[in-house]
Design an enzyme around this catalytic site. Structure first.
Site, PDB file in Angstrom:
ATOM      1  N   ASP A   1       0.866  -1.178   0.000  1.00  0.00           N
ATOM      2  CA  ASP A   1       0.000   0.000   0.000  1.00  0.00           C
ATOM      3  C   ASP A   1       0.905   1.231   0.000  1.00  0.00           C
ATOM      4  O   ASP A   1       1.710   1.404   0.918  1.00  0.00           O
ATOM      5  CB  ASP A   1      -0.894   0.010   1.242  1.00  0.00           C
ATOM      6  CG  ASP A   1      -1.801   1.237   1.302  1.00  0.00           C
ATOM      7  OD1 ASP A   1      -2.627   1.398   0.391  1.00  0.00           O
ATOM      8  OD2 ASP A   1      -1.653   2.036   2.252  1.00  0.00           O
TER       9      ASP A   1
ATOM     10  N   CYS B   1     -12.276  -4.978   6.557  1.00  0.00           N
ATOM     11  CA  CYS B   1     -11.567  -5.656   7.649  1.00  0.00           C
ATOM     12  C   CYS B   1     -10.868  -6.893   7.093  1.00  0.00           C
ATOM     13  O   CYS B   1     -11.513  -7.770   6.501  1.00  0.00           O
ATOM     14  CB  CYS B   1     -12.537  -6.056   8.768  1.00  0.00           C
ATOM     15  SG  CYS B   1     -11.762  -7.019  10.092  1.00  0.00           S
TER      16      CYS B   1
ATOM     17  N   ASP C   1      -3.056   1.451   7.193  1.00  0.00           N
ATOM     18  CA  ASP C   1      -2.214   1.108   6.046  1.00  0.00           C
ATOM     19  C   ASP C   1      -1.860  -0.375   6.006  1.00  0.00           C
ATOM     20  O   ASP C   1      -1.844  -0.991   4.932  1.00  0.00           O
ATOM     21  CB  ASP C   1      -0.944   1.960   6.067  1.00  0.00           C
ATOM     22  CG  ASP C   1      -1.228   3.445   5.935  1.00  0.00           C
ATOM     23  OD1 ASP C   1      -2.253   3.781   5.313  1.00  0.00           O
ATOM     24  OD2 ASP C   1      -0.452   4.265   6.450  1.00  0.00           O
TER      25      ASP C   1
ATOM     26  N   GLU D   1      -1.513  -1.618  -6.011  1.00  0.00           N
ATOM     27  CA  GLU D   1      -2.739  -0.983  -6.488  1.00  0.00           C
ATOM     28  C   GLU D   1      -2.516  -0.376  -7.874  1.00  0.00           C
ATOM     29  O   GLU D   1      -1.445   0.152  -8.168  1.00  0.00           O
ATOM     30  CB  GLU D   1      -3.183   0.120  -5.523  1.00  0.00           C
ATOM     31  CG  GLU D   1      -3.767  -0.375  -4.236  1.00  0.00           C
ATOM     32  CD  GLU D   1      -4.241   0.767  -3.357  1.00  0.00           C
ATOM     33  OE1 GLU D   1      -5.456   0.988  -3.266  1.00  0.00           O
ATOM     34  OE2 GLU D   1      -3.378   1.449  -2.773  1.00  0.00           O
TER      35      GLU D   1
END
Length: 399
Positions: free
Chosen positions: A189, A327, A356, A274
């Site tokens: 991330d 979650c 994060d 991502e």
């Protein structure tokens, strides 16, 4: 393991003599002129719905050299001029394949100053490189050795905005071989407070290279702004000072990203990231400078080609996947997650999450699931508007 043949560019700094600098500067100008002339000719032909290919532009170059106005093109090596036409052909091929925009004209002040030489236009013997039209070899600083027995196929000479000269030698590197397979996988991330947060819980600090030199850069830019635009040598000197600071920032950033990407590729078989639209994100005026300094796109590119070298997999998940709101323990999805919330507790299972780290874990999980479909980084970039990795269905096996 299957042997691979990787062509790799080795870049070095060199210090030309006055005569060599003059010759190279003249070559850069001629390369730019030929590229622009050929682009203008092809654009005019395009308006007439006529196709002009490399062979046609090569014949045009021969005719241009015979005119009095462009006779100076004969003063430099013909190979870089032909290579400029090949580069233009590649640019048009990418345009027609919808991989790039329409080619643009080269600017004397803004475009990269470079010239490419093939084997017929240079001599490389005993670690000494001599280019066409030059009597002496280049004074190269060999900061690292070339692969043993390397024979460069092309040589590219360039000069950056700071006035530094570089030579890049493209040759086959037999030392690049696939690494032993491993079961390790990591989700990444990216961010601004921390450059990277890994699914393992590790956080990589953001060095903020541009911020470290911001005061020096602002001072140099103010000095440049005070110089009149026709102020010749003084303005050029101030401009070069600004360029040197930018080069220092860029060099530090590139070095850090290279070390980081190499480490991740060596340690992990699968890397999940991502699929961010950085070009759109930098339109945010408050965050544009910080996002540009983080260089997320450069980091992704480094991961991509190093993974292909060493037999690793890079998977890009959909940018709209709610990695921060989901979650990673029970799968419960929160409706909102403002940026100021860095730690949160799941209402479903009570797990306390670091924002994060939780996002990195979710990115890894969805990336491994999507890998069943074979959705990797290359397919994401080569099929604009296609299905994202998180939206594809697993392939159906035949009974």
């Amino acid at each position: 393991m299957k042997a691979t043949h990787v062509k790799r560019a080795f870049k070095y700094r060199f210090y030309p003599t006055d005569a060599q600098a003059v010759e190279l500067s003249r070559t850069f100008g001629c390369v730019r002129k030929v590229y622009n002339l050929a682009l203008a000719a092809r654009t005019e032909a395009w308006a007439r719905q006529e196709r002009v290919n490399y062979n046609r532009t090569s014949a045009m170059l021969t005719a241009w050299k015979k005119t009095g106005e462009l006779a100076y093109l004969n003063d430099v090596s013909s190979v870089p001029l032909q290579q400029a036409l090949r580069h233009l052909q590649t640019a048009f091929a990418n345009f027609f394949a919808k991989h790039a925009k329409y080619p643009r004209f080269k600017s004397r002040k803004k475009s990269r100053r470079s010239a490419e030489y093939t084997t017929s236009a240079f001599r490389f013997r005993d670690g000494r490189l001599t280019l066409a039209k030059m009597a002496e070899p280049l004074d190269i600083v060999w900061s690292r050795p070339l692969p043993e027995g390397a024979s460069p196929s092309t040589v590219t000479v360039s000069q950056d905005a700071a006035g530094r000269w570089f030579v890049s030698l493209l040759c086959e590197d037999p030392s690049v071989q696939p690494l032993p397979a491993t079961d390790a996988a990591v989700g990444i991330d990216v961010g601004l407070d921390h450059l990277l947060t890994l699914s393992t819980g590790e956080k990589v600090a953001n060095p903020r290279h541009e911020r470290r030199d911001r005061t020096r850069l602002a001072k140099a830019q103010r000095e440049l702004a005070r110089k009149a635009k026709g102020d010749g040598a003084n303005r050029a000197k101030a401009r070069r000072k600004v360029a040197k600071i930018y080069a220092r920032i860029s060099d530090r950033r590139r070095d850090h990203l290279h070390k980081l990407s190499t480490r991740l590729v060596r340690e992990n078989q699968t890397i999940v990231i991502e699929d961010l639209a950085v070009r759109n994100m930098v339109k945010n005026r408050r965050l544009a400078r910080a996002i540009s300094d983080a260089a997320w796109s450069d980091f992704r590119s480094l991961l991509e080609y190093k993974a292909s070298w060493y037999g690793r997999d890079v998977i890009a998940v959909d940018r709209w996947f709610p990695s921060s709101r989901l979650c990673s323990a029970c799968g419960a999805l929160r409706d909102r997650m403002p940026l100021n919330i860095r730690t949160w507790t799941c209402d479903g299972c009570g797990t306390i999450h670091d924002r994060d780290v939780n996002a990195a874990k979710n990115i890894l999980a969805v990336g491994l699931t999507a890998s069943v479909c074979g959705a990797g980084i290359r397919s994401q970039r080569s099929t604009p508007g296609g299905q994202s990795a998180t939206k594809q269905k697993p392939l159906q096996r035949e009974p």
